[in-house]
Design a protein around this motif. Structure first.
Motif, mmCIF file in Angstrom:
data_model
loop_
_atom_site.group_PDB
_atom_site.id
_atom_site.type_symbol
_atom_site.label_atom_id
_atom_site.label_comp_id
_atom_site.label_asym_id
_atom_site.label_seq_id
_atom_site.Cartn_x
_atom_site.Cartn_y
_atom_site.Cartn_z
ATOM 1 N N GLU A 204 0.883 -0.688 2.496
ATOM 2 C CA GLU A 204 -0.556 -0.592 2.070
ATOM 3 C C GLU A 204 -2.228 0.637 2.894
ATOM 4 O OE1 GLU A 204 -1.665 -2.214 -1.160
ATOM 5 O OE2 GLU A 204 -0.745 -1.595 -2.758
ATOM 6 N N ASN A 205 -1.783 -0.267 3.807
ATOM 7 C CA ASN A 205 -2.630 -0.437 5.574
ATOM 8 C C ASN A 205 -1.894 1.310 6.215
ATOM 9 O OD1 ASN A 205 -4.243 -1.622 4.773
ATOM 10 N ND2 ASN A 205 -3.522 -3.712 5.716
ATOM 11 N N HIS A 206 -0.922 1.715 5.675
ATOM 12 C CA HIS A 206 -0.900 2.226 6.962
ATOM 13 C C HIS A 206 0.070 3.829 5.362
ATOM 14 C CE1 HIS A 206 -0.409 -0.116 9.794
ATOM 15 N NE2 HIS A 206 -0.094 -0.626 9.203
ATOM 16 N N ASP B 90 5.357 0.851 11.756
ATOM 17 C CA ASP B 90 4.460 -0.931 11.712
ATOM 18 C C ASP B 90 4.009 -1.479 11.121
ATOM 19 O OD1 ASP B 90 3.194 1.274 13.665
ATOM 20 O OD2 ASP B 90 1.570 2.375 13.100
ATOM 21 N N THR B 91 4.244 -1.452 9.990
ATOM 22 C CA THR B 91 3.938 -2.532 9.285
ATOM 23 C C THR B 91 4.760 -3.672 9.739
ATOM 24 O OG1 THR B 91 3.569 -0.956 7.165
ATOM 25 C CG2 THR B 91 4.074 -4.079 6.565
ATOM 26 N N ALA C 104 5.381 4.208 9.621
ATOM 27 C CA ALA C 104 4.558 3.228 9.085
ATOM 28 C C ALA C 104 5.275 2.545 8.780
ATOM 29 C CB ALA C 104 4.090 4.228 6.976
ATOM 30 N N THR D 107 0.967 5.789 1.144
ATOM 31 C CA THR D 107 -0.059 5.423 0.111
ATOM 32 C C THR D 107 1.681 5.039 -0.575
ATOM 33 O OG1 THR D 107 -0.758 8.197 -0.024
ATOM 34 C CG2 THR D 107 0.063 6.389 -2.218
ATOM 35 N N ALA E 231 1.499 -5.339 0.536
ATOM 36 C CA ALA E 231 -0.563 -5.206 1.324
ATOM 37 C C ALA E 231 -0.277 -5.381 2.787
ATOM 38 C CB ALA E 231 -0.422 -6.795 0.700
ATOM 39 N N GLU E 232 0.213 -4.856 4.079
ATOM 40 C CA GLU E 232 0.033 -4.641 4.711
ATOM 41 C C GLU E 232 0.104 -3.309 4.713
ATOM 42 O OE1 GLU E 232 -0.944 -3.804 8.689
ATOM 43 O OE2 GLU E 232 -1.082 -5.992 7.427
#
Length: 176
Positions: free
Chosen positions: A60-62, A114-115, A111, A64, A57-58
């Protein structure tokens, strides 16, 4: 010595074309390279296998995210599906498979980084592997194109000076 420097600077000041080339041509070329090579809006595609739902879920913020139900063979999967990274976890740690070292893989790693920073996970070891990496890859391999560009630039200046001074290619070996 100081008089020579003053004379050269005075000659450069009077030659507006050379001054323009020295100052503005590199700025123009670097700006064009930034627009050609810089893709800061790129959103990486990351395939995920067997990771917890909070991480996905996290992520997916950074990026696809493509969820996989079974672990694919990394090399074939990354090439065939145009996916930037494949990530999965096991007892050894979190594995990240990337096709090669390029700007897309850097975006995918950022990405993922960051997650993991957003979630503050337990110290799970990140294991990064590249499909097309050999043990001989080093910094010189990455910079070889830059060195080639610098050498060709100075060679073009040398040939220009030889051409302007009236000496032909026959006198090239004698130092123009």
């Amino acid at each position: 010595m100081l008089s020579i420097i003053k004379r050269i600077l005075g000659q450069m000041k009077n030659d507006k074309r050379s001054l323009g080339l020295l100052l503005f041509a590199p700025l123009l070329i670097l700006t064009l390279l930034f627009f050609i090579l810089g893709d800061s809006n790129y959103i990486p595609q990351i395939a995920v296998y067997d990771m917890n739902e909070k991480f996905v879920a996290e992520l997916e913020n950074h990026a696809t995210v493509i969820l996989e139900t079974e672990k694919p063979e990394a090399a074939d999967y990354l090439e065939a599906n145009d996916v930037d990274a494949l990530i999965w976890a096991d007892s050894a740690g979190t594995h990240i498979e990337l096709l090669e070292k390029n700007s897309k893989s850097v975006a995918a790693l950022e990405a993922i980084q960051d997650t993991t920073q957003a979630l503050q996970p337990t110290q799970n070891e990140l294991i990064v592997d590249y499909v097309y990496e050999t043990a001989g890859d080093n910094q010189l391999d990455s910079l070889s194109y830059v060195f080639l560009g610098v050498i060709s630039f100075f060679l073009s200046l040398f040939f220009r000076e030889c051409h302007l001074s009236g000496s032909g290619l026959g006198r090239l070996w004698s130092g123009c």
